[in-house]
Design an enzyme around this catalytic site. Structure first.
Site, PDB file in Angstrom:
ATOM      1  N   LYS A  14       0.836  -1.209   0.000  1.00  0.00           N
ATOM      2  CA  LYS A  14       0.000   0.000   0.000  1.00  0.00           C
ATOM      3  C   LYS A  14       0.871   1.260   0.000  1.00  0.00           C
ATOM      4  CE  LYS A  14      -2.327  -0.978   3.815  1.00  0.00           C
ATOM      5  NZ  LYS A  14      -1.668  -2.241   4.240  1.00  0.00           N
ATOM      6  N   ARG A  89      -9.333   0.358   9.917  1.00  0.00           N
ATOM      7  CA  ARG A  89      -8.904  -1.019  10.173  1.00  0.00           C
ATOM      8  C   ARG A  89      -9.944  -1.805  10.954  1.00  0.00           C
ATOM      9  NH1 ARG A  89      -2.982   0.238   9.790  1.00  0.00           N
ATOM     10  NH2 ARG A  89      -1.793  -1.657  10.059  1.00  0.00           N
ATOM     11  N   ARG A 129      11.835  -6.049   4.687  1.00  0.00           N
ATOM     12  CA  ARG A 129      11.530  -4.641   4.425  1.00  0.00           C
ATOM     13  C   ARG A 129      12.421  -3.739   5.273  1.00  0.00           C
ATOM     14  NH1 ARG A 129       5.460  -2.221   4.808  1.00  0.00           N
ATOM     15  NH2 ARG A 129       5.649  -2.488   7.059  1.00  0.00           N
ATOM     16  N   ARG A 160      11.999  -1.642  10.854  1.00  0.00           N
ATOM     17  CA  ARG A 160      10.970  -1.291  11.836  1.00  0.00           C
ATOM     18  C   ARG A 160      10.860  -2.364  12.913  1.00  0.00           C
ATOM     19  NH1 ARG A 160       5.587   0.257   8.559  1.00  0.00           N
ATOM     20  NH2 ARG A 160       4.697  -0.887  10.306  1.00  0.00           N
ATOM     21  N   ARG A 171       0.368  -9.165  13.790  1.00  0.00           N
ATOM     22  CA  ARG A 171      -0.260  -8.185  12.890  1.00  0.00           C
ATOM     23  C   ARG A 171      -1.151  -8.891  11.873  1.00  0.00           C
ATOM     24  NH1 ARG A 171       4.676  -5.061  10.672  1.00  0.00           N
ATOM     25  NH2 ARG A 171       3.199  -3.637   9.709  1.00  0.00           N
TER      26      ARG A 171
END
Ligand code: AMP
Length: 214
Positions: A14, A89, A129, A160, A171
């Protein structure tokens, strides 16, 4: 006018697609995750509160997030269009969004795009990532490595805290339990577009553009 909601699991792409949309259509990206990470960095009251949830891969409470988005959408730069990335969400967030847009802001959602990527791709995408601490831009150690130690904007590139395996599983669980139901919430709107998020980002962006010109 493009007032878009971007749905999809963490790591669906996204953020990557939003960056392209922003450049192409000159609209703003509102990433609730980026807003919260900035608050954590600045050590604000919101940041301190949000950090505990984020570190565990849980959702920050609806009332906090809804307040943030309400304030952000009222800013003048949202007048020409926006992408909501990472919000809503939950169903209460989606309901609050409809209400604030129609009652307070006189706007409506024009496109809901659900970027679909199966779980088996997500773990590799997120563990690999790397993200710019300043602008949030995403890289991948294997598929899209940064050209130097720093981001193109000059910012520091980090892994992160919540892109580590233990948190990713939480998650994804949260996504399947709370967020994936949003698709059925938006089905009745007639503006929901489901998009395959596996493959080359350029090819996916072409599909995004096809949708946004509708
Ligand atoms: P993201 O960068 O969108 O993956 O968001 C990172 C984290 O920020 C999430 O795991 C949540 O803890 C929090 N967060 C971001 N957006 C929301 C939201 N709309 N509702 C609740 N928590 C959120």
């Amino acid at each position: 006018m493009i007032n878009m909601v971007f749905l999809g699991p963490p790591g669906a792409g996204k953020g990557t697609q939003s960056e392209r949309i922003v450049n192409q259509y000159k609209i703003v990206q509102i990433s609730t995750g980026d807003i919260l990470r900035a608050a954590v960095r600045e050590g604000t009251k919101l940041g301190k509160l949000a950090k505990q949830y984020m570190d565990e891969g849980k959702l920050v409470t609806d009332d906090i997030i809804i307040g943030i988005v309400r304030d952000r959408l009222a800013e003048p730069d949202c007048t020409d269009g926006f992408i909501l990335d990472g919000f809503p969400r939950t169903i209460p967030q989606a309901e609050a969004l409809e209400k604030m847009l129609s009652e307070d802001l006189d706007k409506e959602i024009t496109h809901i795009v659900s970027l679909e990527v199966p779980d088996e791709f997500i773990l590799e995408r997120l563990t690999g990532r790397r993200s710019c601490k300043s602008c949030g831009r995403a890289y991948h150690v294997k598929y899209n490595p940064p050209k130097s130690d720093n981001c193109e904007c000059g910012g520091e590139i980090i892994h992160r805290d919540d892109d580590r395996e233990e948190t990713i599983n939480n998650r994804l669980e949260v996504y399947h339990n709370q967020t994936s139901t949003l698709k059925s919430f938006y089905e009745k709107s007639g503006n929901l577009y489901v998009l395959d998020g596996v493959g080359d980002p350029d090819a996916i962006f072409e599909r995004v553009q096809d949708i946004l010109t509708k």
